[in-house]
Design a protein around this motif. Structure first.
Motif, mmCIF file in Angstrom:
data_model
loop_
_atom_site.group_PDB
_atom_site.id
_atom_site.type_symbol
_atom_site.label_atom_id
_atom_site.label_comp_id
_atom_site.label_asym_id
_atom_site.label_seq_id
_atom_site.Cartn_x
_atom_site.Cartn_y
_atom_site.Cartn_z
ATOM 1 N N UNK A 19 0.775 -1.234 0.000
ATOM 2 C CA UNK A 19 0.000 0.000 0.000
ATOM 3 C C UNK A 19 0.806 1.283 0.000
ATOM 4 N N UNK A 20 2.119 1.180 -0.031
ATOM 5 C CA UNK A 20 2.952 2.388 0.000
ATOM 6 C C UNK A 20 2.994 3.070 -1.360
ATOM 7 N N UNK A 21 3.403 4.330 -1.337
ATOM 8 C CA UNK A 21 3.632 5.105 -2.547
ATOM 9 C C UNK A 21 5.125 5.284 -2.722
ATOM 10 N N UNK A 22 5.602 5.016 -3.938
ATOM 11 C CA UNK A 22 7.016 5.159 -4.261
ATOM 12 C C UNK A 22 7.175 6.124 -5.416
ATOM 13 N N UNK A 23 8.096 7.079 -5.265
ATOM 14 C CA UNK A 23 8.447 7.976 -6.346
ATOM 15 C C UNK A 23 9.790 7.485 -6.875
ATOM 16 N N UNK A 24 9.813 7.132 -8.163
ATOM 17 C CA UNK A 24 10.995 6.511 -8.745
ATOM 18 C C UNK A 24 11.572 7.405 -9.822
ATOM 19 N N UNK A 29 14.281 4.843 -19.507
ATOM 20 C CA UNK A 29 14.914 3.718 -18.808
ATOM 21 C C UNK A 29 16.284 4.089 -18.259
ATOM 22 N N UNK A 30 16.701 5.337 -18.460
ATOM 23 C CA UNK A 30 18.009 5.782 -17.979
ATOM 24 C C UNK A 30 17.906 6.306 -16.555
ATOM 25 N N UNK A 31 18.811 5.861 -15.723
ATOM 26 C CA UNK A 31 18.890 6.381 -14.362
ATOM 27 C C UNK A 31 17.819 5.882 -13.418
ATOM 28 N N UNK A 32 17.090 4.838 -13.787
ATOM 29 C CA UNK A 32 16.050 4.311 -12.896
ATOM 30 C C UNK A 32 16.694 3.490 -11.780
ATOM 31 N N UNK A 33 16.028 3.355 -10.644
ATOM 32 C CA UNK A 33 16.569 2.566 -9.534
ATOM 33 C C UNK A 33 16.326 1.058 -9.753
ATOM 34 N N UNK A 34 17.082 0.479 -10.682
ATOM 35 C CA UNK A 34 16.893 -0.920 -11.070
ATOM 36 C C UNK A 34 16.920 -1.876 -9.875
ATOM 37 N N UNK A 35 17.889 -1.691 -8.998
ATOM 38 C CA UNK A 35 18.024 -2.610 -7.864
ATOM 39 C C UNK A 35 16.865 -2.473 -6.886
ATOM 40 N N UNK A 36 16.407 -1.261 -6.672
ATOM 41 C CA UNK A 36 15.267 -1.057 -5.771
ATOM 42 C C UNK A 36 14.005 -1.688 -6.369
ATOM 43 N N UNK A 37 13.809 -1.523 -7.670
ATOM 44 C CA UNK A 37 12.649 -2.137 -8.318
ATOM 45 C C UNK A 37 12.721 -3.652 -8.212
ATOM 46 N N UNK A 54 7.491 7.497 -16.389
ATOM 47 C CA UNK A 54 7.013 6.467 -17.306
ATOM 48 C C UNK A 54 6.877 5.146 -16.562
ATOM 49 N N UNK A 55 6.371 4.149 -17.242
ATOM 50 C CA UNK A 55 6.116 2.848 -16.608
ATOM 51 C C UNK A 55 7.063 1.764 -17.107
ATOM 52 N N UNK A 56 8.227 2.139 -17.565
ATOM 53 C CA UNK A 56 9.190 1.156 -18.019
ATOM 54 C C UNK A 56 8.733 0.465 -19.286
ATOM 55 N N UNK A 60 11.372 -4.683 -18.023
ATOM 56 C CA UNK A 60 12.419 -3.893 -17.374
ATOM 57 C C UNK A 60 11.786 -2.712 -16.664
ATOM 58 N N UNK A 61 12.423 -2.255 -15.607
ATOM 59 C CA UNK A 61 11.925 -1.116 -14.852
ATOM 60 C C UNK A 61 10.603 -1.444 -14.184
ATOM 61 N N UNK A 62 9.705 -0.486 -14.150
ATOM 62 C CA UNK A 62 8.416 -0.695 -13.494
ATOM 63 C C UNK A 62 7.578 -1.767 -14.177
ATOM 64 N N UNK A 63 7.937 -2.111 -15.408
ATOM 65 C CA UNK A 63 7.256 -3.199 -16.099
ATOM 66 C C UNK A 63 7.318 -4.499 -15.316
ATOM 67 N N UNK A 64 8.389 -4.703 -14.549
ATOM 68 C CA UNK A 64 8.523 -5.913 -13.735
ATOM 69 C C UNK A 64 7.460 -5.959 -12.640
ATOM 70 N N UNK A 65 7.178 -4.808 -12.024
ATOM 71 C CA UNK A 65 6.137 -4.738 -10.995
ATOM 72 C C UNK A 65 4.746 -4.863 -11.615
ATOM 73 N N UNK A 66 4.584 -4.298 -12.798
ATOM 74 C CA UNK A 66 3.292 -4.396 -13.490
ATOM 75 C C UNK A 66 2.986 -5.839 -13.885
ATOM 76 N N UNK A 67 4.003 -6.575 -14.327
ATOM 77 C CA UNK A 67 3.795 -7.978 -14.702
ATOM 78 C C UNK A 67 3.202 -8.784 -13.551
#
Length: 140
Positions: A19-24, A29-37, A54-56, A60-67
Motif C-alpha cells: 500500500x505504500x507510494x514510491x516515487x521513482x 529507462x536511464x537512471x532508474x533505480x533498477x536494484x530497488x525495483x 514512465x512505466x518502463x 524492465x523497470x516498473x514493467x517488472x512490478x506491473x507484470x
C-alpha cells in the motif's frame, strides 16, 4: 552527522510494506533505480502507487512490478512502450493518472515543500479540467 549510507538494497528498503507510494526517478529507462525495483518485486509488495515519468517496458523497470500486478495506481507523464501497462490501463485493472511532465515535476516539488496544491494552466478549459477548482492569477 547522520550516516545515510546502507550496505545493500535490502537494508535500504527495510520497513516498506503493502500500500505504500514510491516515487521513482530516472528518465525513460536511464537512471532508474533498477536494484530497488528488483527488490520490490522480490518482496512481492501489493497495492503500490508508483510515481514516475514512465512505466518502463514489459520486462524492465516498473514493467517488472506491473507484470506481477503489484502496482494499483500509476502517476506518470508518459505511457511509453509498455504493452502490459497499456493492457491494464485499458481494462481498468490499473488506476492511471496521466500528468504533463512539467506539472508532475511541480507537484513533486510542491509535495516536498508541504504545499497542499498547485495551479497550472495545463489542461485549463479542456475535458480533463471539468470539476476541478480554478483560480485566476494576474489575469490568467
Amino acid at each position: 552527522m547522520i550516516n545515510k549510507t546502507v550496505e545493500n538494497v535490502s537494508e535500504a528498503l527495510k520497513g516498506v510494506h503493502d500500500g505504500m507510494t514510491f516515487m521513482l526517478g530516472g528518465f525513460g529507462l536511464s537512471g532508474i533505480p533498477e536494484n530497488a525495483i528488483s527488490e520490490l518485486v522480490r518482496l512481492n509488495l501489493k497495492n503500490l502507487t508508483c510515481i514516475s515519468n514512465n512505466a518502463g517496458v514489459d520486462d524492465f523497470g516498473l514493467g517488472l512490478l506491473l507484470q506481477k500486478k503489484q502496482i494499483d495506481k500509476m502517476i506518470s507523464s508518459y505511457v511509453g512502450e509498455n504493452a502490459e501497462f497499456e493492457r491494464q490501463m485499458l481494462s481498468g485493472e490499473l488506476d492511471v493518472e496521466l500528468t504533463p511532465q512539467g506539472t508532475l515535476a511541480a507537484k513533486c516539488q510542491a509535495a516536498q515543500q508541504g504545499f497542499p496544491a498547485i495551479y497550472t494552466p495545463a489542461g485549463y478549459g479542456t475535458e480533463i479540467a471539468e470539476g476541478k477548482e480554478t483560480r485566476e492569477f494576474n489575469g490568467k
